[in-house]
Each structure stands twice: as C-alpha cells, then as structure tokens.
Write a protein that holds these residues in place. Structure first.
Motif, PDB file in Angstrom:
ATOM      1  N   MET A   1       0.840  -1.202   0.000  1.00 28.06           N
ATOM      2  CA  MET A   1       0.000   0.000   0.000  1.00 28.06           C
ATOM      3  C   MET A   1       0.871   1.245   0.000  1.00 28.06           C
ATOM      4  SD  MET A   1      -3.132  -0.698   2.538  1.00 28.06           S
ATOM      5  CE  MET A   1      -3.517  -2.380   2.931  1.00 28.06           C
ATOM      6  N   THR A   2       0.389   2.257  -0.681  1.00 30.95           N
ATOM      7  CA  THR A   2       1.100   3.515  -0.785  1.00 30.95           C
ATOM      8  C   THR A   2       0.180   4.626  -0.305  1.00 30.95           C
ATOM      9  OG1 THR A   2       2.235   2.689  -2.726  1.00 30.95           O
ATOM     10  CG2 THR A   2       2.290   5.043  -2.385  1.00 30.95           C
ATOM     11  N   SER A   3       0.749   5.627   0.348  1.00 28.62           N
ATOM     12  CA  SER A   3      -0.074   6.760   0.762  1.00 28.62           C
ATOM     13  C   SER A   3       0.744   8.039   0.701  1.00 28.62           C
ATOM     14  CB  SER A   3      -0.633   6.552   2.169  1.00 28.62           C
ATOM     15  OG  SER A   3       0.410   6.456   3.108  1.00 28.62           O
ATOM     16  N   ARG A   4       0.034   9.155   0.650  1.00 32.78           N
ATOM     17  CA  ARG A   4       0.644  10.483   0.673  1.00 32.78           C
ATOM     18  C   ARG A   4      -0.167  11.323   1.628  1.00 32.78           C
ATOM     19  NH1 ARG A   4       2.558  15.266   1.118  1.00 32.78           N
ATOM     20  NH2 ARG A   4       3.151  16.492  -0.688  1.00 32.78           N
ATOM     21  N   VAL A   5       0.445  11.708   2.755  1.00 32.13           N
ATOM     22  CA  VAL A   5      -0.226  12.516   3.769  1.00 32.13           C
ATOM     23  C   VAL A   5       0.257  13.958   3.634  1.00 32.13           C
ATOM     24  CG1 VAL A   5      -0.574  12.850   6.246  1.00 32.13           C
ATOM     25  CG2 VAL A   5      -0.345  10.532   5.314  1.00 32.13           C
ATOM     26  N   TYR A   6      -0.682  14.898   3.610  1.00 32.45           N
ATOM     27  CA  TYR A   6      -0.350  16.317   3.501  1.00 32.45           C
ATOM     28  C   TYR A   6      -0.336  16.962   4.881  1.00 32.45           C
ATOM     29  CZ  TYR A   6      -1.322  15.818  -1.462  1.00 32.45           C
ATOM     30  OH  TYR A   6      -1.304  15.418  -2.777  1.00 32.45           O
ATOM     31  N   ARG A   7       0.693  17.774   5.140  1.00 34.60           N
ATOM     32  CA  ARG A   7       0.702  18.566   6.376  1.00 34.60           C
ATOM     33  C   ARG A   7      -0.435  19.580   6.283  1.00 34.60           C
ATOM     34  NH1 ARG A   7       6.488  20.496   5.671  1.00 34.60           N
ATOM     35  NH2 ARG A   7       5.319  22.434   5.698  1.00 34.60           N
ATOM     36  N   HIS A  32      -3.504   4.311  -1.508  1.00 33.20           N
ATOM     37  CA  HIS A  32      -3.731   3.309  -2.549  1.00 33.20           C
ATOM     38  C   HIS A  32      -4.051   1.968  -1.909  1.00 33.20           C
ATOM     39  CE1 HIS A  32      -2.874   0.534  -5.898  1.00 33.20           C
ATOM     40  NE2 HIS A  32      -3.455   1.508  -6.577  1.00 33.20           N
ATOM     41  N   ARG A  33      -5.158   1.374  -2.375  1.00 40.83           N
ATOM     42  CA  ARG A  33      -5.562   0.048  -1.918  1.00 40.83           C
ATOM     43  C   ARG A  33      -5.673  -0.854  -3.139  1.00 40.83           C
ATOM     44  NH1 ARG A  33     -10.785   1.568   1.713  1.00 40.83           N
ATOM     45  NH2 ARG A  33     -11.719   0.824  -0.193  1.00 40.83           N
ATOM     46  N   GLU A  34      -5.990  -2.105  -2.917  1.00 40.10           N
ATOM     47  CA  GLU A  34      -6.139  -3.054  -4.032  1.00 40.10           C
ATOM     48  C   GLU A  34      -7.196  -2.605  -5.034  1.00 40.10           C
ATOM     49  OE1 GLU A  34      -6.756  -7.040  -2.713  1.00 40.10           O
ATOM     50  OE2 GLU A  34      -4.960  -7.025  -1.467  1.00 40.10           O
ATOM     51  N   ASP A  35      -8.211  -1.877  -4.572  1.00 41.75           N
ATOM     52  CA  ASP A  35      -9.296  -1.445  -5.462  1.00 41.75           C
ATOM     53  C   ASP A  35      -9.110  -0.021  -5.988  1.00 41.75           C
ATOM     54  OD1 ASP A  35      -9.739  -0.304  -2.980  1.00 41.75           O
ATOM     55  OD2 ASP A  35     -11.899  -0.651  -2.999  1.00 41.75           O
ATOM     56  N   GLY A  36      -7.921   0.553  -5.863  1.00 40.95           N
ATOM     57  CA  GLY A  36      -7.643   1.861  -6.437  1.00 40.95           C
ATOM     58  C   GLY A  36      -7.229   2.894  -5.410  1.00 40.95           C
ATOM     59  N   TRP A  37      -7.203   4.152  -5.873  1.00 33.78           N
ATOM     60  CA  TRP A  37      -6.827   5.275  -5.019  1.00 33.78           C
ATOM     61  C   TRP A  37      -8.035   5.828  -4.289  1.00 33.78           C
ATOM     62  CZ3 TRP A  37      -2.059   6.812  -3.764  1.00 33.78           C
ATOM     63  CH2 TRP A  37      -1.008   6.362  -4.549  1.00 33.78           C
ATOM     64  N   TRP A  38      -7.842   6.169  -3.029  1.00 33.87           N
ATOM     65  CA  TRP A  38      -8.870   6.759  -2.178  1.00 33.87           C
ATOM     66  C   TRP A  38      -8.304   8.025  -1.545  1.00 33.87           C
ATOM     67  CZ3 TRP A  38     -13.790   4.677  -1.171  1.00 33.87           C
ATOM     68  CH2 TRP A  38     -14.044   3.471  -1.818  1.00 33.87           C
ATOM     69  N   ALA A  39      -9.160   8.990  -1.304  1.00 34.83           N
ATOM     70  CA  ALA A  39      -8.749  10.259  -0.700  1.00 34.83           C
ATOM     71  C   ALA A  39      -9.440  10.438   0.642  1.00 34.83           C
ATOM     72  CB  ALA A  39      -9.118  11.417  -1.613  1.00 34.83           C
ATOM     73  N   ASP A  53     -14.269  12.480   5.451  1.00 37.96           N
ATOM     74  CA  ASP A  53     -14.749  11.308   4.727  1.00 37.96           C
ATOM     75  C   ASP A  53     -13.626  10.699   3.901  1.00 37.96           C
ATOM     76  OD1 ASP A  53     -16.656   9.477   3.895  1.00 37.96           O
ATOM     77  OD2 ASP A  53     -17.994  10.990   3.059  1.00 37.96           O
ATOM     78  N   THR A  54     -13.820   9.479   3.463  1.00 37.08           N
ATOM     79  CA  THR A  54     -12.915   8.821   2.532  1.00 37.08           C
ATOM     80  C   THR A  54     -13.713   8.519   1.276  1.00 37.08           C
ATOM     81  OG1 THR A  54     -11.658   7.848   4.348  1.00 37.08           O
ATOM     82  CG2 THR A  54     -11.374   6.857   2.182  1.00 37.08           C
ATOM     83  N   VAL A  55     -13.192   9.010   0.132  1.00 35.53           N
ATOM     84  CA  VAL A  55     -13.915   8.869  -1.132  1.00 35.53           C
ATOM     85  C   VAL A  55     -12.988   8.345  -2.214  1.00 35.53           C
ATOM     86  CG1 VAL A  55     -15.550  10.706  -0.540  1.00 35.53           C
ATOM     87  CG2 VAL A  55     -13.481  11.269  -1.813  1.00 35.53           C
ATOM     88  N   ARG A  56     -13.580   7.774  -3.254  1.00 30.50           N
ATOM     89  CA  ARG A  56     -12.807   7.270  -4.395  1.00 30.50           C
ATOM     90  C   ARG A  56     -12.170   8.420  -5.163  1.00 30.50           C
ATOM     91  NH1 ARG A  56     -12.790   2.775  -6.355  1.00 30.50           N
ATOM     92  NH2 ARG A  56     -14.015   0.958  -5.906  1.00 30.50           N
ATOM     93  N   GLU A  57     -11.116   8.101  -5.880  1.00 30.13           N
ATOM     94  CA  GLU A  57     -10.369   9.090  -6.656  1.00 30.13           C
ATOM     95  C   GLU A  57     -11.268   9.909  -7.589  1.00 30.13           C
ATOM     96  OE1 GLU A  57      -6.545   9.097  -9.671  1.00 30.13           O
ATOM     97  OE2 GLU A  57      -7.601   7.216  -9.290  1.00 30.13           O
ATOM     98  N   GLU A  58     -12.224   9.261  -8.239  1.00 30.72           N
ATOM     99  CA  GLU A  58     -13.071   9.973  -9.198  1.00 30.72           C
ATOM    100  C   GLU A  58     -14.041  10.960  -8.549  1.00 30.72           C
ATOM    101  OE1 GLU A  58     -14.862   5.777  -8.685  1.00 30.72           O
ATOM    102  OE2 GLU A  58     -12.869   6.576  -9.066  1.00 30.72           O
ATOM    103  N   ASP A  59     -14.138  10.942  -7.235  1.00 35.67           N
ATOM    104  CA  ASP A  59     -15.026  11.863  -6.528  1.00 35.67           C
ATOM    105  C   ASP A  59     -14.285  13.045  -5.914  1.00 35.67           C
ATOM    106  OD1 ASP A  59     -17.365  10.451  -7.129  1.00 35.67           O
ATOM    107  OD2 ASP A  59     -16.993   9.037  -5.501  1.00 35.67           O
ATOM    108  N   VAL A  60     -13.033  13.266  -6.368  1.00 37.35           N
ATOM    109  CA  VAL A  60     -12.224  14.403  -5.898  1.00 37.35           C
ATOM    110  C   VAL A  60     -11.615  15.084  -7.121  1.00 37.35           C
ATOM    111  CG1 VAL A  60     -10.220  15.097  -4.523  1.00 37.35           C
ATOM    112  CG2 VAL A  60     -11.626  13.183  -3.769  1.00 37.35           C
ATOM    113  N   ARG A  61     -11.655  16.407  -7.122  1.00 39.04           N
ATOM    114  CA  ARG A  61     -10.970  17.178  -8.158  1.00 39.04           C
ATOM    115  C   ARG A  61     -10.411  18.448  -7.527  1.00 39.04           C
ATOM    116  NH1 ARG A  61     -16.371  19.059 -11.518  1.00 39.04           N
ATOM    117  NH2 ARG A  61     -17.045  20.648 -10.045  1.00 39.04           N
TER     118      ARG A  61
END
Length: 69
Positions: A1-7, A32-39, A53-61
């Motif tokens: 799993m990969t992640s990026r945390v913002y200060r 990043h999880r097995e089913d894609g990127w989550w924010a 909340d935690t949402v799928r990549e396509e629900d963030v812009r």
C-alpha cells in the motif's frame, strides 16, 4: 500500500462529489488500496459544517474557484 499525507499547511483545496453534488473541501491524504486510489478529505456542504470522509479518486478534483469558505 502507498499513501501520501499532507501537512495542514500543504493541503490542496479540492471539490468533493457527494450524492452527485460537488462541495468545497481540503485533501488530507491519498491512499492506494487493491481497489484503487482513495482520498481522505474534509468537505463542507455549507458554511459552518465540515465532514471528514474517505472517497474514491473519481469523486475528488482540484478546486475550480477561489478560496475556502
């Protein structure tokens, strides 16, 4: 799993889609999880209300307009 945390001072302004509507928010982390990127996001349906909340990549812009409300 990969992640990026913002200060807190680095968090990008975003828009978050909830129930088909876009709301202003702030990106806290990508994960990043097995089913894609989550924010992990904070989002605001109206001034004075904030949800985390935690949402799928396509629900963030990236935010399309001005500063946070």
């Amino acid at each position: 799993m990969t992640s990026r945390v913002y200060r807190p001072d680095e968090r990008p302004d975003v828009e978050v889609r909830v129930d088909g509507e876009w709301h202003p928010g702030e990106l806290r982390m990508w994960h990043h999880r097995e089913d894609g990127w989550w924010a992990n996001v904070n989002w605001r349906p109206k001034p004075g209300m904030t949800f985390v909340d935690t949402v799928r990549e396509e629900d963030v812009r990236l935010a399309q307009v001005g500063p946070r409300r």
